[in-house]
Design a protein around this motif. Structure first.
Motif, short mmCIF file in Angstrom:
data_model
loop_
_atom_site.label_atom_id
_atom_site.label_comp_id
_atom_site.label_asym_id
_atom_site.label_seq_id
_atom_site.Cartn_x
_atom_site.Cartn_y
_atom_site.Cartn_z
N UNK A 99 0.84 -1.20 -0.09
CA UNK A 99 -0.07 0.09 0.10
C UNK A 99 0.68 1.20 -0.10
N UNK A 100 2.07 1.33 0.73
CA UNK A 100 2.83 2.39 0.94
C UNK A 100 4.24 2.27 0.35
N UNK A 101 4.12 1.41 -0.84
CA UNK A 101 5.34 1.03 -1.41
C UNK A 101 6.14 2.37 -1.77
N UNK A 102 5.46 3.51 -2.16
CA UNK A 102 6.38 4.68 -2.59
C UNK A 102 6.06 5.85 -1.57
N UNK A 103 5.74 5.34 -0.31
CA UNK A 103 6.01 6.34 0.97
C UNK A 103 6.40 5.66 2.12
N UNK A 104 7.88 5.65 2.11
CA UNK A 104 8.39 4.87 3.17
C UNK A 104 8.14 5.64 4.61
N UNK A 105 8.00 7.03 4.42
CA UNK A 105 7.80 7.50 5.57
C UNK A 105 6.62 7.24 6.08
N UNK A 106 5.48 7.08 5.13
CA UNK A 106 4.11 6.59 5.96
C UNK A 106 4.02 5.13 6.14
N UNK A 107 5.01 4.43 5.62
CA UNK A 107 4.79 2.88 5.86
C UNK A 107 5.75 2.82 7.32
N UNK A 108 6.48 3.56 7.56
CA UNK A 108 7.22 3.56 8.65
C UNK A 108 6.30 3.93 9.96
N UNK A 109 5.48 4.95 9.80
CA UNK A 109 4.53 5.33 10.66
C UNK A 109 3.62 4.14 11.04
#
Length: 317
Positions: free
Chosen positions: A66-76
């Motif tokens: 889902x957040x493959x292109x948003x590492x910051x969101x993935x971390x959160x």
């Protein structure tokens, strides 16, 4: 500080065990079992953490997609997932971190058995005189001893001093330690076997057979790692999974490190390594079976699912 907090307590425990069993190898094995039992509560906590980490893998894979292109969101979202399910990201590593200072302290104890197993006081004049007597008596057959001081020998050659005392004064000498264990001469390192093999001398089986120690240590380490890998559900074929890549590296490095350490360090370290790995595997299998019976304790819920549940409750009101 490390000496008083780690090394001396470990030395005292092994000293008490050795006074009962009068065998160097057996004392190390019993010591290892005691240490693993003391660390069992931490091991249980670690197993729970790894069990939960296994359970959240499907959710983690969804988040990664889902957040493959948003590492910051993935971390959160990952941190939120761990927090919602009360999972510690470092919980599975705690027993390993605690074992490191134990291993370092144990190395000191094994390297200096006269200090920690026999309680020799190196400041006593009688002890100093005895060290010089042993050095001079053995100098004829071991030429590089002539210039070594009492302090140097006490720091690096306590195992040899014990053997020299037995050679010169007989087995009743108070510095004599029983290094024979199942036919192995634990006063030597496994690497010492190479000298005999390279000379074509296979008469000293007690030393040559020490090569079994690094081999068994590697096999025990690999077996334990495979159990851990199966428990955490790691997929080593997933090239995009950072944890899987780290697992690949560890699977290669740990057996190599185990082989190097147990081959070059005193044999007692290898005995500890083998028994510790085997006990870890037994504990892991037993805890896995126990946790299988308590499956409800490992139910995992995604943060989004909780929000939906809260929303439904609000509408009913």
């Amino acid at each position: 500080m490390f000496e008083y907090l780690i090394t001396r307590p470990l030395g005292w425990i092994i000293e008490q065990i050795y006074s009962l069993v009068a065998n160097y190898g057996l004392a190390i094995i019993i010591f290892t079992i005691i240490v693993k039992l003391i660390l069992l509560p931490l091991n249980i906590k670690s197993q729970k953490a790894m069990r939960k980490q296994q359970k959240i893998q499907p959710i983690m894979q969804e988040l990664q997609k889902k957040y493959a292109n948003d590492q910051e969101k993935l971390q959160r979202e990952t941190m939120k997932l761990y927090k919602e399910n009360n999972i510690s990201m470092t919980g599975g590593c705690l027993p390993m971190l605690i074992q490191m200072p134990i291993l370092v302290g144990l190395y000191q104890v094994i390297q200096k058995p006269l200090s920690y197993l026999m309680g020799v006081d190196w400041m006593e004049q009688a002890v100093i005189d005895k060290v010089y007597m042993l050095r001079d008596a053995m100098a004829a057959s071991i030429g590089n001893l002539a210039n070594q001081t009492e302090a140097q020998l006490a720091q690096t050659s306590q195992i040899q001093l014990s053997r020299w005392a037995q050679t010169i004064n007989g087995p009743r000498d108070p510095w004599t330690i029983n290094f024979n264990f199942l036919g192995l001469d634990l006063a030597n390192t496994p690497s010492a076997a190479l000298g005999y093999i390279m000379q074509g001398d296979f008469s000293n089986i007690a030393v040559i057979a020490l090569l079994l120690i690094p081999v068994l240590a590697i096999l025990a380490q690999v077996f334990t790692m495979k159990l851990t890998q199966a428990q955490t559900g790691q997929n080593n074929n997933d090239s995009e999974n950072q944890a899987a890549q780290m697992s690949k590296t560890m699977n290669l490095m740990m057996p190599v490190m185990t082989g190097v350490f147990t081959f070059t360090l005193p044999s007692g370290i290898g005995i500890y390594w083998i028994i510790s790995s085997l006990m870890q595997a037994v504990q892991q299998l037993a805890l896995n079976k126990y946790f299988d019976l308590k499956g409800d304790d490992f139910e995992i819920k995604a943060p989004a699912e909780r929000k939906k549940l809260h929303g439904k409750k609000s509408k009913k009101r």
